[in-house]
Design an enzyme around this catalytic site. Structure first.
Site, PDB file in Angstrom:
ATOM      1  N   GLU A 329      10.274 -21.701  31.809  1.00 55.67           N
ATOM      2  CA  GLU A 329       9.288 -21.910  30.745  1.00 55.67           C
ATOM      3  C   GLU A 329       8.269 -22.997  31.082  1.00 55.67           C
ATOM      4  OE1 GLU A 329      11.751 -22.470  27.291  1.00 55.67           O
ATOM      5  OE2 GLU A 329      12.427 -20.389  27.284  1.00 55.67           O
ATOM      6  N   GLU A 436      15.670 -11.566  28.893  1.00 54.02           N
ATOM      7  CA  GLU A 436      16.504 -12.065  27.793  1.00 54.02           C
ATOM      8  C   GLU A 436      16.198 -11.298  26.500  1.00 54.02           C
ATOM      9  OE1 GLU A 436      16.060 -16.322  27.326  1.00 54.02           O
ATOM     10  OE2 GLU A 436      15.802 -16.640  29.483  1.00 54.02           O
TER      11      GLU A 436
END
Length: 561
Positions: A329, A436
Site C-alpha cells: 500500500e 484480497e
C-alpha cells in the site's frame, strides 16, 4: 502541434503510451453526437465559466479546446440518456496546453446535480493520453458528460470521445467469449495401437485434475488447529496468502526476537497439500501497522531494522513462495518514504530482488479497481509508481507483478470502471492478480462477488485471484463462505459454483476409423485421460497438460491391441 492520423473507428483498443496523434473514437462514439469533432462543436455545449473553441492541427484534424477555466468542472458538455442497469464504457483522448502532467477525469452529472466520477488519466503536454472509465447506471435519467481537472491554469484538448452502452446480457456475452479465448484451448486426440494402426472405437475419458488458473483463498493461523478447516481449504484451493502471519508485527513483536513458528507451520501445511503461497507482506507503508517498537525509530535505526527484516523473511522463504508483496500500500501510505526518502520503496524492491531473484515481486494496493472516488491509487497513478520502481538503479530484470486488493463495498460494483482500470494496467504487460477480494455484507453480497470475479477472470491480463474469506471457524467475518458445519453459505455457493464452472470437468470422446476424436475445448490445466477399447477391453491411463497456445493441440494416445 498534432500530427496527422486516420479517423477510422478502432474498437476495444487501449494504449499504454502518450501518442502524437489520437486513435479513432471507440464504437464510432457510441451514443455521442459528433464524437470526433468533424463538424466543429455541433452537439456539444459548455458548462460553467470559460470557453470552448475548435482546435485544428497543421494537417487539418479538428478537436475541442476548453480554455479560460476558473473551476475544476468548467468543461465542454453533452447530455445523454442513461438506462437503468445498462453498463456504459467511456473513452476520450486528452492533452493539456502546457506544464507538467495533470489529472483529467470523466464526471457524470445527474439531473439532480449529483457528480459521479467515472475514471481519470494523467494528461500531458504535446501528446494525447487515453482517458478510460465508465458507469453502471443505477437509474434511468439524463446525465451531463463533463471533464474535471483541478489545474485550471491549462487548456484541456479533447478528441474522439465515446460513450457506449451495453446490456447486462451483452456484457456477460463478452466475458464468456473472452474466457473461451483466454483460458481455453481446442484439443484433439489421436489413438493408435502399439503397431500404430488406428484404434477405431476407442473411448477416451478425460478428467481435469488441476486448474491452470490460480484461484485461491486467504488463510489464517486457525487452520493449524481445525481439521475441518484444513479439509475445506485443501479440497478447493491450490494458492493462498496468509492474512497476518508473515507480517513484521507477527514475526518480531519485540526487537531482535524473531518468531516464525506459526508461519513456518502454515507453510508446511500448504506444501503438504500442494498449495502455492503469495508472501504477504515484507513491509507495510502504514504507520499504524508497524511493530510497536518500530514506530518511533530514528531514520538510521529504521533503515537498519527494515533491512534486517527484509533479509530475514526473504531469505527464510526464498524459493518457497510464488510472490511477495514488498512494500504494501505504498500509494496510499508513505511511512518509509517519510522517514527514509522518496526512493525507499524502490530500494526495498531492489534488495528483495537481489536476495530472491526468481520470485515475483508485487505492488499491492486497494481502491484501484473498487471505485474511482479514491484518487490516491487510480490505475494511472499505480502505473506511474510501478514504473518508478522498475526504473530504479539495480531493478532491471526484476520480475514484477500488479497486485490489486479488491476490497469492495456493499453497493453495486462499477464493473465498467473496473474493466477500464484493468485495461490501463494491462498495457504494462505484467501479470495482474486480485489479491484480497472481499465484498462487504449486504442484500446483494453474493451477486456482487460473482460479478466481480467474472469480470476479473474474463480479463486477459488477470493471471490470478485470491479471495479473502473462509468457513466460520476461520473468523473471516466479511465473507463467511461456510457455516460451523462447513456447509456453504450463499456467498460460499457462488465460490463453489465458479470453481466448478471454470474447470472442464469430465468428458468422454470416441475415436473414429482413423483414430481421431472430435475437437473439444478445454480449460488450461492438468488432465488425466483413460483410454478404453470396448472390443479388446484394454485400458491405459495417461496424464497431459493443456497450456496457452495458438491453434489446436493434438494429444497422441496409445492403447494395447
Amino acid at each position: 502541434m498534432v500530427t496527422s492520423y486516420s479517423k477510422t473507428s478502432q474498437l476495444k483498443y487501449v494504449s499504454s503510451q502518450c501518442l502524437a496523434a489520437p486513435k479513432g473514437a471507440q464504437y464510432g462514439g457510441g451514443l455521442l453526437v459528433n464524437p470526433e469533432f468533424n463538424h466543429g462543436t455541433k452537439g456539444w455545449t459548455y458548462s460553467g465559466e470559460g470557453q470552448m473553441r475548435e482546435g485544428v492541427s497543421d494537417d487539418g484534424n479538428r478537436f475541442i479546446v476548453v480554455q479560460n477555466r476558473t473551476d475544476p468542472l468548467d468543461s465542454f458538455s453533452e447530455t445523454v440518456q442513461l438506462e437503468e442497469e445498462n453498463i456504459y464504457t467511456f473513452s476520450a483522448w486528452v492533452q493539456i496546453s502546457k506544464g507538467s502532467e495533470t489529472v483529467v477525469a470523466i464526471v457524470f452529472k445527474t439531473s439532480d446535480g449529483k457528480l459521479i466520477r467515472g475514471g481519470e488519466t494523467l494528461a500531458k503536454q504535446g501528446c494525447w493520453s487515453l482517458l478510460k472509465g465508465g458507469i453502471v447506471a443505477q437509474f434511468s435519467s439524463l446525465v451531463e458528460i463533463l471533464l474535471e481537472s483541478k489545474n485550471t491554469g491549462v487548456e484541456i484538448w479533447v478528441d474522439n470521445v465515446s460513450l457506449q452502452p451495453f446490456t447486462v446480457n451483452q456484457w456477460r456475452s463478452h466475458q464468456e467469449k473472452s474466457i473461451d479465448k483466454v483460458h481455453k484451448r481446442k484439443v484433439k486426440f489421436h489413438v493408435t495401437y502399439a503397431n500404430r494402426t488406428a484404434a477405431d472405437g476407442a473411448i477416451i475419458s478425460i478428467e481435469q485434475t488441476m486448474s491452470g488458473f490460480p484461484f485461491g483463498c486467504g488463510m489464517n493461523h486457525k487452520i493449524l488447529t481445525s481439521t475441518g478447516y484444513q479439509r475445506w481449504f485443501a479440497s478447493r484451493f491450490k494458492v493462498t496468502s496468509f492474512t497476518n502471519e508473515m507480517k513484521w508485527y507477527s514475526t518480531e513483536k519485540r526487537q531482535g526476537e524473531e518468531n516464525y513458528t506459526i508461519s513456518d507451520a502454515m507453510v508446511k501445511f500448504a506444501k503438504q497439500n500442494g498449495i502455492s503461497i503469495r508472501g504477504h507482506n515484507i513491509l507495510w507503508d502504514n504507520p499504524r501497522m508497524q511493530p510497536q517498537w518500530v514506530k518511533d525509530l530514528p531514520p538510521e535505526e529504521l533503515q537498519k531494522a527494515a533491512t534486517q527484516r527484509l533479509k530475514s523473511v526473504v531469505s527464510r522463504y526464498a524459493g518457497q513462495l510464488i510472490g511477495w508483496d514488498v512494500v504494501n500500500e505504498n500509494l496510499h501510505l508513505s511511512f518509509f518514504e517519510d522517514k527514509l526518502g522518496e526512493n525507499a520503496s524502490s530500494a526495498f524492491y531492489s534488495m528483495a530482488y537481489h536476495l530472491d531473484p526468481n520470485t515475483t515481486l508485487f505492488m499491492n494496493e486497494y481502491n484501484t479497481i473498487e471505485h474511482c472516488e479514491d484518487q490516491a491509487a487510480t490505475a494511472s497513478k499505480y502505473k506511474k509508481k510501478l514504473e518508478e520502481i522498475l526504473s530504479f538503479p539495480g531493478n532491471a530484470g526484476l520480475k514484477a507483478a500488479i497486485g490489486l486488493e479488491g476490497h469492495f463495498s456493499a453497493g453495486q460494483p462499477n464493473i465498467a470502471y473496473m474493466r477500464s482500470a484493468l485495461d490501463i494496467l494491462g498495457t504494462m504487460g505484467l501479470p495482474i492478480w486480485l489479491t484480497e477480494v472481499d465484498v462487504r455484507k449486504g442484500p446483494n453480497q453474493a451477486q456482487n462477488l460473482e460479478d466481480i470475479l467474472r469480470e476479473a477472470f474474463s480479463h486477459p491480463a488477470v493471471e490470478g485471484i485470491i479471495i479473502f474469506g473462509g468457513p466460520k471457524v476461520s473468523g473471516f467475518d466479511v465473507m463467511t463462505l461456510a457455516d460451523s458445519e462447513f456447509a456453504p453459505t450463499p456467498i460460499g455457493e457462488v465460490v463453489d459454483k465458479l470453481i466448478n464452472e471454470w474447470k472442464s470437468g469430465t468428458r468422454q470422446l470416441r475415436a473414429d476409423s482413423r483414430g481421431w476424436s472430435s475437437e473439444v475445448s478445454l480449460f488450461h490445466g492438468d488432465y488425466k485421460a483413460i483410454i478404453y477399447h470396448p472390443v479388446t477391453r484394454s485400458s491405459n491411463t495417461i496424464f497431459f497438460e493443456v497450456t496457452k497456445g495458438t491453434g489446436p493441440r493434438t494429444v497422441f494416445l496409445q492403447t494395447d491391441a
